[in-house]
Motif scaffolding. Structure first.
Motif, PDB file in Angstrom:
ATOM      1  N   LEU A 180      32.871 -20.938  28.950  1.00 49.09           N
ATOM      2  CA  LEU A 180      31.849 -19.888  29.077  1.00 49.09           C
ATOM      3  C   LEU A 180      32.417 -18.479  28.935  1.00 49.09           C
ATOM      4  N   ALA A 181      33.715 -18.322  29.189  1.00 50.90           N
ATOM      5  CA  ALA A 181      34.321 -16.986  29.253  1.00 50.90           C
ATOM      6  C   ALA A 181      34.063 -16.110  28.022  1.00 50.90           C
ATOM      7  N   PRO A 182      34.128 -16.649  26.785  1.00 49.60           N
ATOM      8  CA  PRO A 182      33.928 -15.771  25.626  1.00 49.60           C
ATOM      9  C   PRO A 182      32.491 -15.292  25.430  1.00 49.60           C
ATOM     10  N   LEU A 183      31.523 -15.894  26.123  1.00 51.88           N
ATOM     11  CA  LEU A 183      30.120 -15.530  25.901  1.00 51.88           C
ATOM     12  C   LEU A 183      29.803 -14.168  26.513  1.00 51.88           C
ATOM     13  N   PRO A 184      28.948 -13.412  25.871  1.00 52.99           N
ATOM     14  CA  PRO A 184      28.595 -12.084  26.399  1.00 52.99           C
ATOM     15  C   PRO A 184      27.511 -12.147  27.470  1.00 52.99           C
ATOM     16  N   LEU A 185      27.212 -13.343  27.961  1.00 52.65           N
ATOM     17  CA  LEU A 185      26.139 -13.522  28.932  1.00 52.65           C
ATOM     18  C   LEU A 185      26.701 -13.889  30.293  1.00 52.65           C
ATOM     19  N   LEU A 186      26.035 -13.433  31.346  1.00 60.20           N
ATOM     20  CA  LEU A 186      26.386 -13.825  32.702  1.00 60.20           C
ATOM     21  C   LEU A 186      25.687 -15.144  33.024  1.00 60.20           C
ATOM     22  N   VAL A 187      26.451 -16.135  33.391  1.00 64.45           N
ATOM     23  CA  VAL A 187      25.886 -17.467  33.660  1.00 64.45           C
ATOM     24  C   VAL A 187      25.824 -17.679  35.167  1.00 64.45           C
ATOM     25  N   GLU A 188      24.601 -17.919  35.670  1.00 63.91           N
ATOM     26  CA  GLU A 188      24.409 -18.195  37.081  1.00 63.91           C
ATOM     27  C   GLU A 188      23.665 -19.523  37.228  1.00 63.91           C
ATOM     28  N   PRO A 189      24.342 -20.574  37.633  1.00 69.49           N
ATOM     29  CA  PRO A 189      23.683 -21.886  37.744  1.00 69.49           C
ATOM     30  C   PRO A 189      22.635 -21.891  38.851  1.00 69.49           C
ATOM     31  N   VAL A 190      21.618 -22.730  38.667  1.00 70.75           N
ATOM     32  CA  VAL A 190      20.593 -22.873  39.708  1.00 70.75           C
ATOM     33  C   VAL A 190      21.088 -23.766  40.840  1.00 70.75           C
ATOM     34  N   VAL A 191      22.027 -24.656  40.508  1.00 73.64           N
ATOM     35  CA  VAL A 191      22.626 -25.531  41.519  1.00 73.64           C
ATOM     36  C   VAL A 191      24.118 -25.652  41.209  1.00 73.64           C
ATOM     37  N   GLU A 192      24.932 -25.577  42.256  1.00 71.79           N
ATOM     38  CA  GLU A 192      26.366 -25.875  42.153  1.00 71.79           C
ATOM     39  C   GLU A 192      26.686 -26.992  43.138  1.00 71.79           C
ATOM     40  N   THR A 193      27.455 -27.960  42.712  1.00 74.08           N
ATOM     41  CA  THR A 193      27.774 -29.092  43.575  1.00 74.08           C
ATOM     42  C   THR A 193      29.089 -29.723  43.130  1.00 74.08           C
ATOM     43  N   ASN A 194      29.757 -30.400  44.051  1.00 67.35           N
ATOM     44  CA  ASN A 194      30.960 -31.149  43.684  1.00 67.35           C
ATOM     45  C   ASN A 194      30.649 -32.628  43.431  1.00 67.35           C
ATOM     46  N   SER A 195      29.353 -32.957  43.355  1.00 68.59           N
ATOM     47  CA  SER A 195      28.928 -34.337  43.128  1.00 68.59           C
ATOM     48  C   SER A 195      28.409 -34.508  41.704  1.00 68.59           C
ATOM     49  N   SER A 196      29.147 -35.241  40.877  1.00 66.99           N
ATOM     50  CA  SER A 196      28.679 -35.498  39.515  1.00 66.99           C
ATOM     51  C   SER A 196      27.424 -36.371  39.527  1.00 66.99           C
ATOM     52  N   GLU A 197      27.311 -37.228  40.533  1.00 71.50           N
ATOM     53  CA  GLU A 197      26.128 -38.084  40.641  1.00 71.50           C
ATOM     54  C   GLU A 197      24.883 -37.231  40.888  1.00 71.50           C
ATOM     55  N   LEU A 198      24.991 -36.233  41.754  1.00 71.83           N
ATOM     56  CA  LEU A 198      23.859 -35.339  42.020  1.00 71.83           C
ATOM     57  C   LEU A 198      23.505 -34.545  40.765  1.00 71.83           C
ATOM     58  N   MET A 199      24.504 -34.073  40.038  1.00 72.82           N
ATOM     59  CA  MET A 199      24.238 -33.335  38.797  1.00 72.82           C
ATOM     60  C   MET A 199      23.409 -34.185  37.839  1.00 72.82           C
ATOM     61  N   LYS A 200      23.781 -35.449  37.677  1.00 75.87           N
ATOM     62  CA  LYS A 200      23.053 -36.323  36.748  1.00 75.87           C
ATOM     63  C   LYS A 200      21.633 -36.596  37.244  1.00 75.87           C
ATOM     64  N   GLN A 201      21.479 -36.767  38.545  1.00 74.05           N
ATOM     65  CA  GLN A 201      20.144 -37.021  39.086  1.00 74.05           C
ATOM     66  C   GLN A 201      19.226 -35.813  38.887  1.00 74.05           C
ATOM     67  N   LEU A 202      19.775 -34.617  39.058  1.00 77.48           N
ATOM     68  CA  LEU A 202      18.970 -33.404  38.868  1.00 77.48           C
ATOM     69  C   LEU A 202      18.592 -33.205  37.399  1.00 77.48           C
ATOM     70  N   VAL A 203      19.490 -33.581  36.493  1.00 76.77           N
ATOM     71  CA  VAL A 203      19.152 -33.506  35.064  1.00 76.77           C
ATOM     72  C   VAL A 203      18.021 -34.477  34.757  1.00 76.77           C
TER      73      VAL A 203
END
Length: 317
Positions: A210-233
């Motif tokens: 993400l670093a080279p992009l000129p946009l500020l990226v702010e996630p709606v959810v941050e988690t250390n659980s890959s399982e939760l990430m997939k469920q939210l998707v």
């Protein structure tokens, strides 16, 4: 033979106390046994036995020699057992620590296949955070570790490396899921994002992309659980960024879609299979390592065929 018959003969003489009895147990002529002793004594330049009226007695040199001989013979027996185990594995145990993503991704199918082929081998699997997969291997709690971004560590030896690039995971109905092939990261960051927690090894890789992009990226959810990430998707909350191995099961079932990033933004996670240095693997663990690597490399080849991994990314053993 990986050792001389002299070693077997001398070990038997010490056990029996005489050349004649040793020859009988070995089913060879006494003269043949005596020749082997004389040959070794000449080779070493020192007598190994004192010849007494009622038998033989070890000299000081002989005691040192027999100590070495028995170590050699024991190691050879262990080697024979390990080789027999590779051909016809007996009951054994394999302990493995891995990441949560791999434990819920490709490993269930791989473990099921191994257990079906080798039902007498017991598997003990635990999943930890990425940075903590090293400690159980270092302390000897488990035989093997499998994880991403594992640093070079004293006391750890690498069994295999596979580079796996991070991509975008989407729900099947999403507009960006209609196309196939690499996706521009600029399109992705305009959507709600569910990302790995800051400070995790996966998030560090994502931040590099993400670093080279000129946009500020702010996630709606941050988690250390890959399982939760997939469920939210799946629930339509947003998109996430994972490597294709972490989402392979859901993609095969059609529950999620994986798209790689364009070459300009691609970053990869190095996956490492490792063990404790100076700790030889027993036959069951060696068999499992061979099976695991075959399955992982076959999976990588399948992901390459689907375009999820570039052809330039290779596994290294």
């Amino acid at each position: 033979m990986l050792h001389s018959r002299k070693l077997v003969y001398i070990n038997e003489i010490v056990r029996c106390g005489s050349i004649r009895k040793a020859a009988q147990r070995l089913n060879v002529a006494s003269s043949a046994v005596n020749r082997q002793i004389l040959a070794l004594e000449e080779e070493l330049g020192a007598p190994l036995f004192e010849r007494l009226p009622k038998g033989l007695r070890l000299t000081a040199a002989g005691e040192l020699c027999v100590e070495h001989i028995r170590d050699v013979l024991k190691n050879y027996e262990r080697l024979e057992g390990r080789i027999r185990g590779l051909k016809t594995p007996q009951a054994g145990k394999v302990s493995l620590v891995t990441t949560v993503g791999l434990a819920s991704g490709p490993l269930p199918e791989i473990l099921a296949g191994f257990v079906a082929a080798h039902p007498r081998v017991q598997i003990k699997l635990r999943n930890d955070g990425g940075s903590t997969t090293i400690n159980p291997v270092l302390t000897g709690e488990v035989d093997l570790g499998l994880g991403f971004n594992i640093p070079a560590t004293p006391g750890i030896r690498t069994l295999a490396n596979i580079d796996v690039p991070v991509g975008v995971v989407l729900p099947p109905g999403h507009r960006l899921a209609r196309d196939e092939g690499p996706i521009d990261l600029v399109e992705v960051v305009q959507e709600p994002l569910i990302l790995a927690q800051s400070g995790t090894s996966l998030r560090n890789i994502i931040d590099l992309a993400l670093a080279p992009l000129p946009l500020l990226v702010e996630p709606v959810v941050e988690t250390n659980s890959s399982e939760l990430m997939k469920q939210l998707v799946k629930a339509g909350t947003g998109l996430t960024m994972l490597n294709p191995l972490d989402a392979v099961a859901e993609c095969r079932r059609g529950e999620l879609i994986f798209r790689p990033l364009t070459e300009a933004h691609i970053r990869h996670q190095p996956m490492k299979l490792f063990a404790r240095a100076r700790a030889p693997l027993d036959s069951a663990t060696s068999l499992f390592v061979e099976y695991l690597m075959q399955e992982l490399l076959a999976l990588v080849q399948d992901l390459k065929a689907r375009g999820h991994i570039p052809e330039t990314i290779r596994g290294q053993s």
